[in-house]
Enzyme design. Sequence first.
Site, PDB file in Angstrom:
ATOM      1  N   SER A 256      37.545  34.346  35.442  1.00  0.00           N
ATOM      2  CA  SER A 256      37.485  34.471  36.895  1.00  0.00           C
ATOM      3  C   SER A 256      36.090  34.099  37.365  1.00  0.00           C
ATOM      4  CB  SER A 256      37.800  35.920  37.276  1.00  0.00           C
ATOM      5  OG  SER A 256      37.437  36.206  38.614  1.00  0.00           O
TER       6      SER A 256
ATOM      7  N   TYR B 108      37.250  44.968  37.571  1.00  0.00           N
ATOM      8  CA  TYR B 108      37.739  43.600  37.354  1.00  0.00           C
ATOM      9  C   TYR B 108      36.615  42.707  36.836  1.00  0.00           C
ATOM     10  CZ  TYR B 108      40.064  39.151  38.494  1.00  0.00           C
ATOM     11  OH  TYR B 108      40.629  37.899  38.441  1.00  0.00           O
TER      12      TYR B 108
END
Length: 260
Positions: free
Chosen positions: A144, A157
């Site tokens: 990501s 995250y």
Amino acid sequence: MNSFSLQGKTALITGATHGLGMAMAVGLAQAGAELIITNNTKEPLDAAIEQYKDLGFKASGYVFDVTDEVEAEKQVTLIEKNHGKIDILVNNAGIILRVLALDMPVADFRKVVDVDLIGPFIMSKLVAKNMIERRSGKIINICSMMSELGRDNVSAYASAKGGLKMLTRSLATEWAKYNVQVNAIGPGYFATSQTAPIRVDGHPFNDFIISRTPAGRWGEPEDLAGTAVFLASEASNFINGQVIYVDGGILATIGKPSNE
């Protein structure tokens, strides 16, 4: 161009029932791969398998939780029995909980890390055993922008995706000598059903992303397909431990100057 072909290959993609996972899976299928899709619930999995078949692709589905090592091992064994081998593993399953760090229960932090980091470790470990024995395999982790950048509300995250970047490098270091390549894709900001409510003119985040991205737009899910095919194919046989960011150039720049 034969080195980009996935004919005769079997690709296992976790969580590819919609969105970016489905876009990558479609790309792999278009290149010739047979698809094996997993999800932790049956209904969305069945619906996704029908979509793949409607597109003319060979696809099968298996229901299990990638964070459950015992169940995952049973299912991977079953998949290998039913399909002969797993040539490509895409660790796509993931979750995000947007909560300020001070407000986030430790249990929720662990949940995100379990799915986004421990799950890829479990799946990679299980699938790599036979890849190593065959001296052939491709593992693609889905990182990501948060593997490199911080943002408000995503401490769990970002921690998991940052860890996944380093897991990618570590596994590549261990397994490259067996002709198993472990790499990752880091998507930028993409136009999906989840981002639809904020992808409207005048929305502050929409305007921010468009102005922050040198390409001047959100990514389309199909923009990931080529990178997935490349990393899954023989064309990437000497690429190990890399994260390819498909982000329209965000990580290349600190942003536009104030006079633009």
